[in-house]
Scaffold this active site. Structure first.
Site, PDB file in Angstrom:
ATOM      1  CG  HIS A 105     -42.212 -26.906  52.987  1.00  0.00           C
ATOM      2  ND1 HIS A 105     -41.549 -27.352  51.869  1.00  0.00           N
ATOM      3  CD2 HIS A 105     -41.451 -27.260  54.041  1.00  0.00           C
ATOM      4  CE1 HIS A 105     -40.426 -27.953  52.226  1.00  0.00           C
ATOM      5  NE2 HIS A 105     -40.339 -27.905  53.541  1.00  0.00           N
ATOM      6  CG  HIS A 107     -39.597 -25.953  58.168  1.00  0.00           C
ATOM      7  ND1 HIS A 107     -39.591 -27.281  58.493  1.00  0.00           N
ATOM      8  CD2 HIS A 107     -39.146 -25.880  56.887  1.00  0.00           C
ATOM      9  CE1 HIS A 107     -39.151 -27.982  57.466  1.00  0.00           C
ATOM     10  NE2 HIS A 107     -38.880 -27.153  56.469  1.00  0.00           N
TER      11      HIS A 107
END
Length: 149
Positions: A105, A107
């Site tokens: 992922h 940020h």
């Protein structure tokens, strides 16, 4: 590759499936972006692939390219909505880099003048032949048969 459609123990997989509530801000066939429930600053967004891959290095290039294509639009929206002066786009890959959820992922973290986030990180200089040596090792890794995987 450890890519799977779903890992029932992964909180991000469970968010993708709607098993855990989230504040989604963007969703496509292959990705979802939602607000981090423990933000560094208000407006902190996580961008995740819908399929389970342990980290960024395990993402298939097509999925990584799709997520990457969403980044400029998401960053503009986060910055505009939060009123931030700037933002960080960060991937924590592996425990040593601070990755705490084993699902690749990104940020997007809004940054404000005089906020409490400490930056810059400390920097050092290469010594002797170190720069040339690491460059050659990276080139060799890029050209190895496993680099395309």
């Amino acid at each position: 590759m450890s890519g799977h459609a779903y890992d029932p123990h992964c909180p991000f997989c469970r968010i993708v499936r709607g098993e855990i509530p989230s504040s989604k801000v963007l969703e496509t066939d292959d990705a979802v972006a939602f607000l981090d429930i423990n933000p560094v600053n208000p407006g902190h967004v996580l961008l995740v692939p819908k399929t389970h891959h342990l980290n960024l290095t395990e993402l298939p290039e097509a999925i990584a390219a799709h997520l990457g294509s969403l980044v400029p639009r998401l960053c503009r929206a986060v910055q505009a909505a939060s009123g931030a002066d700037g933002f960080h786009l960060i991937v924590n890959n592996g425990r040593a880099a601070g990755q705490t959820v084993d699902h690749g992922h990104w940020h997007i973290i809004p940054r404000f003048q005089n906020d409490s986030v400490h930056w810059p990180w400390p920097h050092t200089q290469y010594a002797g032949e170190e720069l040339s040596q690491i460059r050659h090792r990276i080139e060799r890794a890029l050209n190895s048969p496993n680099a395309a995987n």
